[in-house]
Design an enzyme around this catalytic site. Structure first.
Site, mmCIF file in Angstrom:
data_model
loop_
_atom_site.group_PDB
_atom_site.id
_atom_site.type_symbol
_atom_site.label_atom_id
_atom_site.label_comp_id
_atom_site.label_asym_id
_atom_site.label_seq_id
_atom_site.Cartn_x
_atom_site.Cartn_y
_atom_site.Cartn_z
ATOM 1 N N GLU A 1 0.827 -1.210 0.000
ATOM 2 C CA GLU A 1 0.000 0.000 0.000
ATOM 3 C C GLU A 1 0.865 1.265 0.000
ATOM 4 O O GLU A 1 0.787 2.087 0.921
ATOM 5 C CB GLU A 1 -0.964 -0.001 1.189
ATOM 6 C CG GLU A 1 -2.019 -1.073 1.085
ATOM 7 C CD GLU A 1 -3.121 -0.960 2.131
ATOM 8 O OE1 GLU A 1 -2.892 -0.357 3.183
ATOM 9 O OE2 GLU A 1 -4.219 -1.487 1.872
ATOM 10 N N GLU B 1 -6.739 -7.469 -0.942
ATOM 11 C CA GLU B 1 -7.125 -7.398 0.468
ATOM 12 C C GLU B 1 -8.499 -6.783 0.626
ATOM 13 O O GLU B 1 -8.823 -5.792 -0.023
ATOM 14 C CB GLU B 1 -6.185 -6.471 1.250
ATOM 15 C CG GLU B 1 -4.868 -7.024 1.649
ATOM 16 C CD GLU B 1 -4.119 -6.001 2.500
ATOM 17 O OE1 GLU B 1 -4.749 -5.359 3.363
ATOM 18 O OE2 GLU B 1 -2.925 -5.830 2.266
HETATM 19 C C1 GLA Z 1 -4.311 -2.647 4.772
HETATM 20 C C2 GLA Z 1 -2.911 -3.193 4.971
HETATM 21 C C3 GLA Z 1 -2.896 -4.393 5.866
HETATM 22 C C4 GLA Z 1 -3.769 -4.164 7.070
HETATM 23 C C5 GLA Z 1 -5.166 -3.878 6.604
HETATM 24 C C6 GLA Z 1 -6.151 -3.694 7.722
HETATM 25 O O1 GLA Z 1 -4.971 -3.261 3.758
HETATM 26 O O2 GLA Z 1 -2.311 -3.509 3.743
HETATM 27 O O3 GLA Z 1 -1.554 -4.598 6.266
HETATM 28 O O4 GLA Z 1 -3.284 -3.091 7.794
HETATM 29 O O5 GLA Z 1 -5.153 -2.686 5.863
HETATM 30 O O6 GLA Z 1 -7.428 -3.375 7.248
#
Ligand code: GLA
Ligand code: ZN
Length: 666
Positions: free
Chosen positions: A149, A309
């Site tokens: 991210e 995710e």
């Molecule tokens: C993001 C991050 C993960 C985690 C999630 C929690 O997607 O990439 O590492 O922190 O959020 O929702």
């Protein structure tokens, strides 16, 4: 090269380094039970993989990967560079990021790095080289996951090293200081530079005096490019040492994140992957999820992509974090697939018991496997396995949205006519109207070819460069239908107003001239002569070839046009000059769709989402019932969720889903 997974993947982030070895065997057993096919491993493992500078410990990761290979789980192996370990930032405090106010941010959470930092980059690339060399031929390796991210926590660093890199970036973009002075309009407020060496990032300025807007905009462009440069450096190591294995990083395409220019990023991906989290406080979050997925598919150029995710149930980072309702996980998953995803992964496989995310759900909940969540997880894994025939197919759409992160940055700069004009607002409203009509939507970049579409929606494209505007004009003249919403086409790429009457870039296409903006005050509503109402914005608009379709009855500009329609060449250009209410927007959209000859995916049923994917002669109709009542939707073929033939219509219970392989009647 399009990514071909050959199946619909299911899985999630897997963090065995948070658990004693005794748990790993059970993890594997449960992953098998749930039909997990892809696990993202090691995203935050730098400190475990390199406990001190230059001393690597891969033993535990060998064991994890060997175990997953035996279990038949592919690994999306992380480069682990998303969070530098404590030894690195202790030895190199300059590797920590600096905020606008000049404060160095401390470690102790995650992603605490300056993207320009040599220490972070060099140590990171050394780790990537090690990982790639060690695991390039590992049987579990399915994909590489660079960073995590990008831009989520550290989107812009304002340190002196970043300042120096910014100056290089400016020299490349503008050639010399005159170029910067012109683009930034520095004749204003004595901001003229005599040398690029004098230029700084837009650090905090005296109270109430805004930093130069183009400086702010360019810093966002630079910051996106700088992080992309860090991604590309890692990716290139992987391509060299581990050729043929696709590389990705997880985007955050949501209407509440806008730190990166993903059009530029997408070009560098082997597989586009995305993280999408619902906003649990928003009753229309499932409609936003559809828009997000459409944007991601646009980034993937229509090819299959991966939902990397989401949460299996609750998250832990919203003010209130409800669990997903029964059936919601399955619907959320099939929705992403309906919009072109060839896999649905979550954060994370096993819910943590320690750390800041211990109240975030996992596939394996704290309460264990005698739980509704686990049963839904197992059912979903089975279902995605069963729907594998859909993999590799593409979504069909005849409406395009023009979407742009740079326009988003531009429109939300300070010192504008109204703080209420935000970028995703009209995109969401018009997308929702189409969603309600059962019309599928593609998303394209400004300037992209439009001829494949019957209708093009241009929401809040405040900033548009000199190349993109003529594409829309030519599209309309050649027979296309387009709709542009207010505060679009206002400035050029340098954030300079296009003079001569707004909206400079689209004035002639739309057949209008806006003399002055007439934004509304907080809470103020205006009445429209079609029976609807509007808020936020109005304009003193003069017709110059267009006809008025809807006009204001009251407010600052009574009698003026609020919605216009312009016959131009073979096509039609609509303009919506105010923030129409939901009903007016729906009525307008229905008329635009009908005039443009857009065919819905299936007959619209309120609250029911329909979407079609096609591969060769085979097509699949996805039907998702987001309502609390049973519904029937016209369809013929075989529902491959239940295996039951469908002839004429498919009936779904509240919250139910169907995927109908179309044709024949059986
Ligand atoms: C993001 C991050 C993960 C985690 C999630 C929690 O997607 O990439 O590492 O922190 O959020 O929702
Ligand atoms: Zn920095």
């Amino acid at each position: 090269m399009a990514w071909d997974s050959g199946r619909l993947h299911f899985g999630g982030d897997y963090n065995p380094d948070q658990w004693p070895r005794a748990v790993w065997a059970e993890d594997r057993r449960l992953m098998r039970e749930a039909g997990v096919s892809l696990a993202s491993v090691g995203i935050f493992s730098w400190a475990h993989l390199e406990p001190e500078a230059g001393r690597y410990d891969f033993g535990w990761l060998d064991e994890v990967l060997d175990g997953l290979a035996e279990t038949g789980v592919g690994v999306d192996l992380a480069t682990a560079t998303a969070s530098p370990p404590a030894w690195l930032t202790t030895a190199h405090p300059e590797a920590l990021p600096v905020d606008r106010e000049g404060r160095r941010r401390w470690p102790g959470a995650r992603q605490a790095y300056c993207p320009s930092s040599t220490a972070w980059r060099e140590r990171g690339l050394a780790l990537v080289e090690q990982l790639a060399t060690r695991y390039a031929d590992h049987p579990a390796l399915a994909m590489w996951h660079v960073g995590n991210e990008y831009g989520c926590h550290t989107s812009r660093c304002y340190c002196d090293v970043c300042a120096a890199r910014f100056r290089l970036w400016l020299a490349e973009r503008y050639g010399d200081v005159q170029g910067v002075n012109h683009a930034w309009g520095t004749a204003f407020w004595s901001q003229r530079y005599s040398s690029i060496d004098e230029v700084l990032p837009p650090r905090i300025t005296p109270d109430g005096a805004w930093a130069n807007p183009t400086q702010q905009l360019d810093y966002r462009r630079f910051a996106s490019d700088l992080l992309l440069d860090a991604f590309v450096a890692e990716r290139d190591v992987l391509h060299r040492v581990s050729p043929g294995v696709p590389v990705t990083t997880n985007f955050m395409v949501m209407t509440r994140f806008n730190q990166l220019d993903y059009w530029a990023w997408a070009r560098e991906m082997d597989v586009v992957s995305n993280d999408y989290y619902p906003d649990f406080a928003d009753p229309l979050t499932h409609v936003e999820a559809a828009l997000s997925a459409d944007v991601v598919r646009g980034l993937a150029d229509g090819d299959p992509w991966l939902l990397m995710e989401t949460s299996p149930s609750a998250v832990n980072w919203q003010p209130r974090n409800p669990a997903k309702r029964p059936g919601q996980l399955r619907r959320d998953a099939l929705q992403q697939v309906a919009h072109g995803a060839d896999g649905f992964n979550v954060f994370q496989v096993r819910a943590s018991v320690a750390g800041a995310e211990k109240f975030h759900s996992g596939l394996i909940p704290h309460a264990g496997t005698d739980t509704r969540l686990w049963r839904e997880v197992v059912e979903l894994g089975g279902l995605l396995g069963q729907l594998g025939e859909v993999a590799g197919s593409r979504v069909e759409a005849s409406v395009a949205f023009v979407w742009d992160w740079q326009a988003w940055w531009g429109v939300e700069l300070d010192s504008h006519p109204s703080v209420d004009v935000t970028y995703p607002d009209r995109a969401r409203a018009f997308h929702r109207a189409l969603w309600d009509l059962g019309v599928a939507v593609d998303v394209v970049a400004p300037g992209a070819p439009l001829d494949a579409y019957s209708l093009v929606v241009v929401p809040t494209l405040y900033l548009v460069d000199d190349d993109a505007a003529p594409v829309l004009d030519a599209y309309v003249r050649d027979g296309g239908h387009a709709v542009v919403t207010y505060f679009s086409g206002i400035v050029d790429a340098d954030d300079h107003v296009r003079p001569g009457g707004y909206p400079g870039a689209f004035r002639e296409t739309l057949g209008i001239v806006v003399e002055e903006f007439a934004p509304l005050l907080a809470g103020e509503r205006v009445t429209l002569d079609d029976g609807g109402s509007a808020d936020v914005w109005s304009e003193d608009l003069r017709l110059a070839g267009a006809e008025a379709v809807v006009s204001y009855v009251d407010g600052p500009v009574p009698g003026r046009a609020a919605v216009t329609r312009h016959d131009l060449g073979q096509g039609v250009a609509w303009y919506v000059a105010t923030r129409t209410d939901v009903e007016t927007t729906a009525r307008l959209m229905a008329r635009m769709v009908a005039e443009a000859g857009v065919v819905p995916v299936a007959a619209a049923t309120p609250g029911v989402e329909v979407q079609r994917r096609r591969k060769g002669d085979t097509s699949w109709l996805f039907v998702l019932n987001h309502t609390d009542d049973a519904v029937s939707v016209p369809a013929t073929g075989t529902d491959i969720v239940t295996g039951v033939p469908v002839s004429g219509s498919v009936t779904l219970p509240a919250g139910g889903v169907a995927v109908v392989r179309e044709g024949g009647g059986a």
